[in-house]
Design a protein around this motif. Structure first.
Motif, mmCIF file in Angstrom:
data_model
loop_
_atom_site.group_PDB
_atom_site.id
_atom_site.type_symbol
_atom_site.label_atom_id
_atom_site.label_comp_id
_atom_site.label_asym_id
_atom_site.label_seq_id
_atom_site.Cartn_x
_atom_site.Cartn_y
_atom_site.Cartn_z
ATOM 1 N N LEU A 279 0.789 -1.267 0.038
ATOM 2 C CA LEU A 279 0.151 0.007 0.106
ATOM 3 C C LEU A 279 0.765 1.300 0.188
ATOM 4 O O LEU A 279 0.527 2.258 -0.607
ATOM 5 N N LEU A 280 2.025 1.189 0.964
ATOM 6 C CA LEU A 280 2.760 2.301 0.751
ATOM 7 C C LEU A 280 3.467 2.533 -0.504
ATOM 8 O O LEU A 280 3.568 3.679 -0.979
ATOM 9 N N PHE A 281 3.900 1.527 -1.288
ATOM 10 C CA PHE A 281 4.431 1.608 -2.508
ATOM 11 C C PHE A 281 3.601 2.374 -3.238
ATOM 12 O O PHE A 281 4.033 3.316 -4.210
ATOM 13 N N TRP A 282 2.218 1.865 -3.327
ATOM 14 C CA TRP A 282 1.474 2.370 -4.294
ATOM 15 C C TRP A 282 1.207 4.004 -4.112
ATOM 16 O O TRP A 282 1.104 4.896 -5.116
ATOM 17 N N LEU A 283 1.069 4.376 -2.778
ATOM 18 C CA LEU A 283 0.969 5.844 -2.533
ATOM 19 C C LEU A 283 2.214 6.607 -2.825
ATOM 20 O O LEU A 283 1.990 7.644 -3.629
ATOM 21 N N MET A 284 3.246 6.201 -2.721
ATOM 22 C CA MET A 284 4.533 6.692 -3.092
ATOM 23 C C MET A 284 4.739 6.863 -4.518
ATOM 24 O O MET A 284 5.261 7.817 -5.004
ATOM 25 N N ILE A 285 4.677 5.800 -5.183
ATOM 26 C CA ILE A 285 5.055 5.741 -6.550
ATOM 27 C C ILE A 285 4.163 6.403 -7.627
ATOM 28 O O ILE A 285 4.641 7.189 -8.403
ATOM 29 N N TYR A 286 2.785 6.679 -7.092
ATOM 30 C CA TYR A 286 1.888 7.366 -8.130
ATOM 31 C C TYR A 286 1.900 8.933 -7.581
ATOM 32 O O TYR A 286 1.631 9.291 -8.496
ATOM 33 N N ARG A 290 2.471 11.617 -10.052
ATOM 34 C CA ARG A 290 1.744 12.587 -10.271
ATOM 35 C C ARG A 290 2.464 14.228 -10.331
ATOM 36 O O ARG A 290 2.209 15.046 -11.052
ATOM 37 N N ARG A 291 3.624 14.025 -9.605
ATOM 38 C CA ARG A 291 4.563 15.366 -9.230
ATOM 39 C C ARG A 291 5.500 15.500 -10.478
ATOM 40 O O ARG A 291 5.488 16.744 -10.881
ATOM 41 N N ASN A 292 5.979 14.448 -11.003
ATOM 42 C CA ASN A 292 6.702 14.657 -12.465
ATOM 43 C C ASN A 292 7.884 15.527 -12.289
ATOM 44 O O ASN A 292 8.178 16.317 -12.888
ATOM 45 N N LEU A 366 -5.345 11.168 -10.497
ATOM 46 C CA LEU A 366 -4.678 12.367 -10.531
ATOM 47 C C LEU A 366 -3.405 12.312 -11.543
ATOM 48 O O LEU A 366 -2.875 13.331 -12.164
ATOM 49 N N ALA A 367 -2.768 11.114 -11.522
ATOM 50 C CA ALA A 367 -1.526 10.920 -12.029
ATOM 51 C C ALA A 367 -1.747 10.692 -13.509
ATOM 52 O O ALA A 367 -0.898 10.869 -14.451
ATOM 53 N N PHE A 368 -2.886 10.282 -13.904
ATOM 54 C CA PHE A 368 -3.014 9.862 -15.412
ATOM 55 C C PHE A 368 -3.068 11.037 -16.526
ATOM 56 O O PHE A 368 -2.177 11.040 -17.369
ATOM 57 N N PRO A 369 -3.396 12.226 -16.237
ATOM 58 C CA PRO A 369 -3.259 13.311 -17.037
ATOM 59 C C PRO A 369 -1.880 13.800 -16.944
ATOM 60 O O PRO A 369 -1.364 14.347 -18.095
ATOM 61 N N VAL A 370 -1.262 13.884 -15.937
ATOM 62 C CA VAL A 370 0.259 14.003 -16.015
ATOM 63 C C VAL A 370 1.259 13.356 -16.787
ATOM 64 O O VAL A 370 1.910 13.734 -17.475
ATOM 65 N N VAL A 371 0.912 12.008 -16.775
ATOM 66 C CA VAL A 371 1.737 10.880 -17.374
ATOM 67 C C VAL A 371 1.306 11.308 -18.913
ATOM 68 O O VAL A 371 2.146 10.819 -19.836
ATOM 69 N N HIS A 372 0.260 11.498 -19.253
ATOM 70 C CA HIS A 372 -0.454 11.780 -20.527
ATOM 71 C C HIS A 372 0.646 12.814 -21.513
ATOM 72 O O HIS A 372 0.711 12.717 -22.478
ATOM 73 N N THR A 374 3.494 13.448 -20.532
ATOM 74 C CA THR A 374 5.033 13.325 -20.327
ATOM 75 C C THR A 374 5.088 11.745 -20.735
ATOM 76 O O THR A 374 5.281 10.895 -20.023
ATOM 77 N N PRO A 375 5.358 11.417 -22.400
ATOM 78 C CA PRO A 375 5.568 10.304 -22.696
ATOM 79 C C PRO A 375 6.575 9.550 -22.292
ATOM 80 O O PRO A 375 6.618 8.173 -22.440
ATOM 81 N N GLU A 376 7.768 10.301 -21.731
ATOM 82 C CA GLU A 376 8.966 9.399 -21.060
ATOM 83 C C GLU A 376 8.425 8.443 -20.078
ATOM 84 O O GLU A 376 9.240 7.707 -19.702
ATOM 85 N N ASN A 377 7.433 8.930 -19.356
ATOM 86 C CA ASN A 377 6.961 8.060 -18.150
ATOM 87 C C ASN A 377 5.808 7.156 -18.618
ATOM 88 O O ASN A 377 5.584 6.181 -17.729
ATOM 89 N N ALA A 378 5.378 7.038 -19.827
ATOM 90 C CA ALA A 378 4.160 6.287 -19.930
ATOM 91 C C ALA A 378 4.296 4.930 -19.974
ATOM 92 O O ALA A 378 3.763 4.099 -19.355
ATOM 93 N N HIS A 379 5.314 4.462 -20.600
ATOM 94 C CA HIS A 379 5.604 2.860 -20.529
ATOM 95 C C HIS A 379 5.940 2.274 -19.237
ATOM 96 O O HIS A 379 5.360 1.260 -18.727
ATOM 97 N N ARG A 380 6.331 3.103 -18.265
ATOM 98 C CA ARG A 380 7.021 2.752 -16.934
ATOM 99 C C ARG A 380 5.478 2.884 -16.248
ATOM 100 O O ARG A 380 5.245 1.930 -15.480
#
Length: 473
Positions: A279-286, A290-292, A366-372, A374-380
C-alpha cells in the motif's frame, strides 16, 4: 565502451505472452481452490437425537436429552480423530424454539454452562480439562413463526492439542429466562481438512522458493549498477520481494509442529507487513508520477503516508493478537457483549483499509493526465498500473465478500490471493528487470528499450530511439 542499461523493458509481444501465462496461472489457482480439496469438515449432533432427524420431541423416536428440562445436560464431540493438520475446531450452537407455533418473536438472554476437555485415547477414562463449568450468556434470537433460531459460536480451539475433544453443555435453571423456549439444540463442529492444510503448505513452499530465487536473480543482475543509478521502481521491487518472502513465511510449517501463539502471530506479522508495504509503495510511486519531478524527493506532507500505514499495520496486528491470544487462554467465546471491543477494532481496521484504497485510487486518477503529457514516463506508468488495477479490484471485491485478511480463509480465497500477491511482484520484477549490456542488443534495438549510454533513469520507458555511434559498440 560498454554501458549497462538501467531497465530492460521487453517488447510488447513478450509482455503479452508472460502476462497471459501468469493470468492463466492465477485463474488455474482459483479453479483449484474452488474445485480442489474441501476447506472444512463438519460434524453435527442433535441434543434430541431423533431417528427421523426431527426437532420435535417424540418418546418413540428420540433418545437424546431435552436441555430445556431442569437439571439436564448433553455430552457432544466431533466424530473424527484430529491431527495437527486440522489446525482448529469450533462449535456452533443452533437452538430450536419449541413454541414456534405461537408466532412470537423471541429476544432473550440464554445462559449456557460449558466444559471442554481433551483425550489422547477415545476409549480411555483419562481426560484433560481445558475449561470447566464456564457460564456464558448469548442472545437467543428466534423469528416469529420460525422453528429454528439464530446460531452462535460457543467454543473455538485455535490449535489441535489432543486427538479427541468432548464438550459438556447444559442450560442453568436459575436466572435463565430464555430456557423455557428451548426445544432441540443442534451442535455443529467445524475444522480444516487435512488435504486443504497440505495444499496450503505446498503452495506456500512453492511461492517461497520461487520468490527467493527471484530475489537473488534480480539482485544479481542489479549488482553491477551503482545504487544511485537504480530507478525508483527497481528500489521498490527489491523491497517488495523481501517483504514477499516474509509474506510466504518460511516458518509456516512450525505452526503444525509447535503449539502456541508465536508462529501464527509471526505468520500474521509477515502478511500485514507485506500488505502495508504494498500500500505504501502505491501511495509513493503514484505520487511520484503525479508530481513529475524526475527524482523522487520526500516532502513534509509525505510523512503522513508511512504514519497512516504504520497505524493500520499496528492495529491489524493488534486485532489478530487479541483474537489469537484470547482464545488460546480461553476457548469459550463468552458473553456476546464481551466481544464488542474486538468487533469495533475489526470494523475500524476495515474502514481504515478502505480509506487507504480510496486514497490510492484518487492518486492514480490524478497521475493519469500528468503521465499523458509526459510520454517518457508512459511505459513505466502503464507497466505498473495494469497489474496494480487488477490487484485493487480484487481487494475491493474481497472486502465485500469478507475474504480478506489473515484469519480463516476458505480455499478459493487462499489460492487466489496468495497467488495474486506473488504474481504481482513477479510481474513488477519482470517489467523493471535490470538491463543487459547494450552491445548485446545493439544489432536489434527495441523502441521500448533504453539501451543507449546517455539514457537517464527518468527516460527508461521513453518511446523514442537514439542513433548508435560506432563508439558505442
Amino acid at each position: 565502451m560498454v554501458n549497462v542499461m538501467v531497465v530492460d523493458t521487453v517488447r510488447t509481444l513478450w509482455f503479452k505472452i508472460i502476462g497471459t501465462v501468469l493470468a492463466l496461472l492465477l485463474l488455474s489457482m482459483l479453479l483449484v481452490g474452488t474445485f480442489g480439496p474441501a476447506t472444512y469438515e463438519h460434524s453435527t449432533i442433535s441434543a434430541y437425537k431423533c431417528i427421523n432427524d426431527s426437532h420435535i420431541w417424540n418418546d418413540n423416536s428420540c433418545i437424546g436429552q431435552k436441555l430445556g428440562d431442569p437439571g439436564t445436560f448433553t455430552l457432544v464431540w466431533p466424530e473424527t480423530k484430529f491431527t495437527t493438520f486440522n489446525a482448529f475446531w469450533n462449535l456452533v450452537v443452533f437452538p430450536f424454539n419449541k413454541d414456534y407455533t405461537i408466532n412470537e418473536e423471541i429476544i432473550e438472554n440464554l445462559k449456557l454452562e460449558i466444559s471442554v476437555f481433551g483425550k489422547n485415547d477415545q476409549l480411555s477414562e483419562e481426560s484433560f480439562p481445558i475449561e470447566t463449568n464456564k457460564i456464558v450468556t448469548e442472545d437467543l434470537l428466534c423469528s416469529s413463526g420460525s422453528e429454528s433460531c439464530w446460531g452462535f459460536v460457543v467454543a473455538f480451539e485455535d490449535a489441535i492439542s489432543y486427538p479427541y475433544y468432548y464438550v459438556n453443555v447444559s442450560l442453568p435453571d436459575t436466572e435463565n429466562p430464555a430456557k423455557q423456549y428451548v426445544g432441540d439444540v443442534v451442535f455443529q463442529f467445524s475444522w480444516y481438512t487435512d488435504s486443504f492444510t497440505q495444499e496450503q503448505l505446498s503452495m506456500r513452499l512453492i511461492f517461497l522458493f520461487t520468490t527467493t530465487v527471484l530475489f537473488f536473480a534480480f539482485f544479481f543482475f542489479l549488482r553491477t549498477l551503482p545504487f544511485e543509478e537504480w530507478t525508483i521502481e527497481q528500489k521498490w521491487v527489491i523491497v517488495l520481494i523481501i517483504s514477499l518472502v516474509f509474506f510466504n513465511n518460511p516458518f509456516y510449517p512450525f505452526e503444525f509442529l509447535v503449539g502456541g501463539w508465536f508462529f501464527p502471530t509471526l505468520d500474521c506479522f509477515g502478511q500485514v507487513v507485506h500488505i502495508s508495504i504494498n500500500l505504501l509503495f502505491w501511495l509513493m510511486i503514484y505520487d511520484y508520477y503525479r508530481r513529475n519531478e524526475g527524482m523522487m524527493t520526500l516532502k513534509k506532507e509525505d510523512i503522513v503516508k508511512p504514519v497512516v500505514l504504520g497505524i493500520y499495520a499496528a492495529l491489524s496486528l493488534a486485532l489478530f493478537i487479541w483474537f489469537k491470544v484470547s482464545h488460546d487462554f480461553d476457548p469459550i467465546f463468552g458473553d456476546t457483549q464481551s466481544s464488542s471491543g474486538l468487533v469495533f477494532l475489526f470494523f475500524f481496521c476495515s474502514l481504515l483499509f478502505g480509506a487507504i484504497v480510496v486514497w490510492i485510487i484518487v492518486i492514480i486518477m490524478l497521475a493519469f493526465p500528468v503521465v499523458h503529457k509526459t510520454p517518457e514516463n508512459a511505459h513505466r506508468f502503464y507497466a505498473l498500473t495494469i497489474p496494480t488495477i487488477i490487484v485493487l479490484i480484487s481487494i475491493v471485491g474481497s472486502l465485500f465478500f469478507g475474504s480478506f485478511g489473515p484469519v480463516r480463509r476458505n480455499a478459493p480465497a487462499f489460492m487466489y490471493f496468495f497467488t495474486l500477491y506473488n504474481i504481482y511482484v513477479w510481474v513488477l520484477a519482470f517489467c523493471f528487470w535490470p538491463a543487459k549490456p547494450n552491445f548485446s542488443r545493439a544489432s536489434n534495438p527495441s523502441e521500448f528499450s533504453p539501451i543507449y549510454k546517455d539514457e537517464k533513469p527518468s527516460d527508461i520507458f521513453s518511446g523514442g530511439a537514439a542513433e548508435i555511434d560506432d563508439d558505442d559498440l
